[in-house]
Scaffold this motif. Structure first.
Motif, PDB file in Angstrom:
ATOM      1  N   LEU A 100      53.726 -34.853   3.676  1.00  0.00           N
ATOM      2  CA  LEU A 100      53.806 -36.205   3.349  1.00  0.00           C
ATOM      3  C   LEU A 100      54.567 -37.061   4.400  1.00  0.00           C
ATOM      4  O   LEU A 100      54.292 -38.294   4.614  1.00  0.00           O
ATOM      5  N   HIS A 101      55.683 -36.433   4.805  1.00  0.00           N
ATOM      6  CA  HIS A 101      56.517 -37.430   5.765  1.00  0.00           C
ATOM      7  C   HIS A 101      55.665 -37.690   7.317  1.00  0.00           C
ATOM      8  O   HIS A 101      55.740 -38.809   7.543  1.00  0.00           O
ATOM      9  N   SER A 102      54.899 -36.528   7.652  1.00  0.00           N
ATOM     10  CA  SER A 102      53.994 -37.032   8.803  1.00  0.00           C
ATOM     11  C   SER A 102      53.091 -37.916   8.479  1.00  0.00           C
ATOM     12  O   SER A 102      52.523 -38.799   9.413  1.00  0.00           O
ATOM     13  N   HIS A 103      52.295 -37.818   7.384  1.00  0.00           N
ATOM     14  CA  HIS A 103      51.402 -38.792   6.749  1.00  0.00           C
ATOM     15  C   HIS A 103      51.814 -40.211   6.758  1.00  0.00           C
ATOM     16  O   HIS A 103      51.141 -41.008   7.342  1.00  0.00           O
ATOM     17  N   ALA A 104      53.073 -40.313   6.146  1.00  0.00           N
ATOM     18  CA  ALA A 104      53.491 -41.758   6.093  1.00  0.00           C
ATOM     19  C   ALA A 104      54.009 -42.128   7.469  1.00  0.00           C
ATOM     20  O   ALA A 104      53.670 -43.254   7.918  1.00  0.00           O
ATOM     21  N   ARG A 105      54.189 -41.197   8.453  1.00  0.00           N
ATOM     22  CA  ARG A 105      54.640 -41.673   9.777  1.00  0.00           C
ATOM     23  C   ARG A 105      53.193 -42.162  10.466  1.00  0.00           C
ATOM     24  O   ARG A 105      53.055 -43.153  11.110  1.00  0.00           O
ATOM     25  N   MET A 106      52.379 -41.399  10.246  1.00  0.00           N
ATOM     26  CA  MET A 106      50.879 -41.688  11.067  1.00  0.00           C
ATOM     27  C   MET A 106      50.324 -43.025  10.173  1.00  0.00           C
ATOM     28  O   MET A 106      50.012 -43.848  11.019  1.00  0.00           O
ATOM     29  N   LEU A 107      50.455 -43.101   8.816  1.00  0.00           N
ATOM     30  CA  LEU A 107      49.981 -44.322   8.365  1.00  0.00           C
ATOM     31  C   LEU A 107      50.746 -45.645   9.033  1.00  0.00           C
ATOM     32  O   LEU A 107      50.210 -46.696   9.136  1.00  0.00           O
ATOM     33  N   ASN A 108      52.166 -45.421   8.948  1.00  0.00           N
ATOM     34  CA  ASN A 108      52.755 -46.584   9.511  1.00  0.00           C
ATOM     35  C   ASN A 108      52.528 -46.925  10.943  1.00  0.00           C
ATOM     36  O   ASN A 108      52.507 -48.279  11.214  1.00  0.00           O
ATOM     37  N   GLU A 109      52.275 -45.948  11.997  1.00  0.00           N
ATOM     38  CA  GLU A 109      51.911 -46.382  13.148  1.00  0.00           C
ATOM     39  C   GLU A 109      50.498 -47.027  13.239  1.00  0.00           C
ATOM     40  O   GLU A 109      50.064 -47.977  14.049  1.00  0.00           O
ATOM     41  N   LEU A 110      49.536 -46.645  12.244  1.00  0.00           N
ATOM     42  CA  LEU A 110      48.215 -47.233  12.207  1.00  0.00           C
ATOM     43  C   LEU A 110      48.369 -48.557  11.609  1.00  0.00           C
ATOM     44  O   LEU A 110      47.911 -49.572  12.125  1.00  0.00           O
ATOM     45  N   ASN A 111      49.339 -49.035  10.669  1.00  0.00           N
ATOM     46  CA  ASN A 111      49.633 -50.063  10.161  1.00  0.00           C
ATOM     47  C   ASN A 111      50.135 -50.971  11.464  1.00  0.00           C
ATOM     48  O   ASN A 111      49.704 -52.075  11.163  1.00  0.00           O
ATOM     49  N   ARG A 112      51.067 -50.503  12.232  1.00  0.00           N
ATOM     50  CA  ARG A 112      51.492 -51.476  13.259  1.00  0.00           C
ATOM     51  C   ARG A 112      50.226 -51.683  14.393  1.00  0.00           C
ATOM     52  O   ARG A 112      50.251 -52.701  14.812  1.00  0.00           O
ATOM     53  N   ALA A 113      49.483 -51.035  14.741  1.00  0.00           N
ATOM     54  CA  ALA A 113      48.519 -50.992  15.444  1.00  0.00           C
ATOM     55  C   ALA A 113      47.366 -51.924  14.854  1.00  0.00           C
ATOM     56  O   ALA A 113      46.914 -53.279  15.650  1.00  0.00           O
ATOM     57  N   ILE A 114      47.207 -51.900  13.508  1.00  0.00           N
ATOM     58  CA  ILE A 114      46.311 -53.008  12.854  1.00  0.00           C
ATOM     59  C   ILE A 114      46.952 -54.417  12.649  1.00  0.00           C
ATOM     60  O   ILE A 114      46.363 -55.319  13.106  1.00  0.00           O
ATOM     61  N   ASP A 115      48.186 -54.427  12.413  1.00  0.00           N
ATOM     62  CA  ASP A 115      49.000 -55.720  12.463  1.00  0.00           C
ATOM     63  C   ASP A 115      49.079 -56.425  13.977  1.00  0.00           C
ATOM     64  O   ASP A 115      48.824 -57.705  13.888  1.00  0.00           O
ATOM     65  N   ALA A 116      48.834 -55.522  14.978  1.00  0.00           N
ATOM     66  CA  ALA A 116      48.872 -56.142  16.231  1.00  0.00           C
ATOM     67  C   ALA A 116      47.550 -56.833  16.518  1.00  0.00           C
ATOM     68  O   ALA A 116      47.433 -58.002  17.106  1.00  0.00           O
ATOM     69  N   GLU A 117      46.641 -56.189  15.826  1.00  0.00           N
ATOM     70  CA  GLU A 117      45.291 -56.899  16.162  1.00  0.00           C
ATOM     71  C   GLU A 117      44.940 -58.002  15.013  1.00  0.00           C
ATOM     72  O   GLU A 117      44.293 -59.042  15.535  1.00  0.00           O
ATOM     73  N   LEU A 118      45.462 -57.854  13.823  1.00  0.00           N
ATOM     74  CA  LEU A 118      45.190 -58.927  13.120  1.00  0.00           C
ATOM     75  C   LEU A 118      45.923 -60.084  13.196  1.00  0.00           C
ATOM     76  O   LEU A 118      45.572 -61.407  12.619  1.00  0.00           O
ATOM     77  N   THR A 119      47.269 -60.141  13.928  1.00  0.00           N
ATOM     78  CA  THR A 119      47.948 -61.233  14.340  1.00  0.00           C
ATOM     79  C   THR A 119      47.577 -61.959  15.601  1.00  0.00           C
ATOM     80  O   THR A 119      48.170 -62.843  15.780  1.00  0.00           O
ATOM     81  N   THR A 120      46.484 -61.438  16.310  1.00  0.00           N
ATOM     82  CA  THR A 120      46.038 -61.980  17.369  1.00  0.00           C
ATOM     83  C   THR A 120      44.878 -62.828  17.131  1.00  0.00           C
ATOM     84  O   THR A 120      44.388 -62.926  16.414  1.00  0.00           O
ATOM     85  N   PRO A 121      45.368 -64.175  17.523  1.00  0.00           N
ATOM     86  CA  PRO A 121      44.471 -65.491  17.102  1.00  0.00           C
ATOM     87  C   PRO A 121      42.982 -65.179  17.476  1.00  0.00           C
ATOM     88  O   PRO A 121      42.921 -64.830  18.782  1.00  0.00           O
ATOM     89  N   VAL A 122      42.096 -65.585  16.897  1.00  0.00           N
ATOM     90  CA  VAL A 122      40.913 -65.848  17.162  1.00  0.00           C
ATOM     91  C   VAL A 122      40.499 -67.154  17.535  1.00  0.00           C
ATOM     92  O   VAL A 122      40.703 -68.117  16.611  1.00  0.00           O
ATOM     93  N   THR A 123      39.931 -67.491  18.830  1.00  0.00           N
ATOM     94  CA  THR A 123      39.918 -68.876  19.336  1.00  0.00           C
ATOM     95  C   THR A 123      38.299 -69.022  19.079  1.00  0.00           C
ATOM     96  O   THR A 123      37.567 -68.121  19.543  1.00  0.00           O
ATOM     97  N   THR A 124      38.063 -70.148  18.921  1.00  0.00           N
ATOM     98  CA  THR A 124      36.504 -70.629  18.528  1.00  0.00           C
ATOM     99  C   THR A 124      36.078 -71.373  19.797  1.00  0.00           C
ATOM    100  O   THR A 124      37.017 -72.232  20.410  1.00  0.00           O
ATOM    101  N   VAL A 125      34.786 -71.456  20.387  1.00  0.00           N
ATOM    102  CA  VAL A 125      34.483 -72.282  21.575  1.00  0.00           C
ATOM    103  C   VAL A 125      33.826 -73.398  20.901  1.00  0.00           C
ATOM    104  O   VAL A 125      32.855 -73.148  20.091  1.00  0.00           O
ATOM    105  N   ALA A 126      34.167 -74.660  21.201  1.00  0.00           N
ATOM    106  CA  ALA A 126      33.407 -75.713  20.909  1.00  0.00           C
ATOM    107  C   ALA A 126      32.100 -75.870  21.293  1.00  0.00           C
ATOM    108  O   ALA A 126      31.903 -75.595  22.368  1.00  0.00           O
ATOM    109  N   GLN A 127      31.031 -76.050  20.401  1.00  0.00           N
ATOM    110  CA  GLN A 127      29.849 -76.282  20.795  1.00  0.00           C
ATOM    111  C   GLN A 127      29.512 -77.799  21.209  1.00  0.00           C
ATOM    112  O   GLN A 127      29.898 -78.657  20.750  1.00  0.00           O
ATOM    113  N   ALA A 128      28.579 -77.756  22.389  1.00  0.00           N
ATOM    114  CA  ALA A 128      28.657 -78.760  23.022  1.00  0.00           C
ATOM    115  C   ALA A 128      27.270 -79.683  22.273  1.00  0.00           C
ATOM    116  O   ALA A 128      26.656 -79.290  21.885  1.00  0.00           O
TER     117      ALA A 128
END
Length: 128
Positions: A100-128
């Motif tokens: 369980l401890h190993s599982h929790a650590r693995m999930l927390n590592e994945l949570n950090r990786a997902i957070d890093a991607e989710l907090t990266t802003p997505v920019t849009t390109v204005a259409q001409a």
């Protein structure tokens, strides 16, 4: 074979409070993971549907998001099999506190990786 060899060695026995703490850590990590996994899937789906956003998102980022989602899915399935005791070659048994401890650590590592991607802003390109 003598009797000492036939009996498994009992190692460290965790206290009830330690087990409860590990279970709570695991439950919190699992719930956080579920929420983040949902957010990751929604982000990928919205990026794939919206052409303006998709055009501005690099192929590398989309690939990272997809790989992270696949890794998360694989980890979740592995953890579920581990908890059910249905993995090949294992008798049906409850997961030990160390697992369980190993599982929790693995999930927390994945949570950090997902957070890093989710907090990266997505920019849009204005259409001409």
């Amino acid at each position: 074979m003598n009797q000492e060899e036939a009996m498994p060695m009992s190692g460290y026995e965790a206290s009830l409070a330690e087990i409860q703490n590990v279970i709570m850590d695991w439950a919190l990590a699992a719930e956080g993971f579920r929420q983040r996994y949902t957010g990751l899937t929604e982000l990928i789906n919205s990026l794939e549907k919206n052409k303006r956003i998709r055009a501005s998102v690099s192929r590398e980022r989309m690939q990272r998001l997809r790989i992270l989602r696949q890794h998360s899915t694989d980890a979740l399935l592995t953890l579920m099999l581990d908890m059910s005791g249905q993995r090949a070659g294992r008798s049906s048994q409850l997961s030990k506190p160390g697992q369980l401890h190993s599982h929790a650590r693995m999930l927390n590592e994945l949570n950090r990786a997902i957070d890093a991607e989710l907090t990266t802003p997505v920019t849009t390109v204005a259409q001409a």
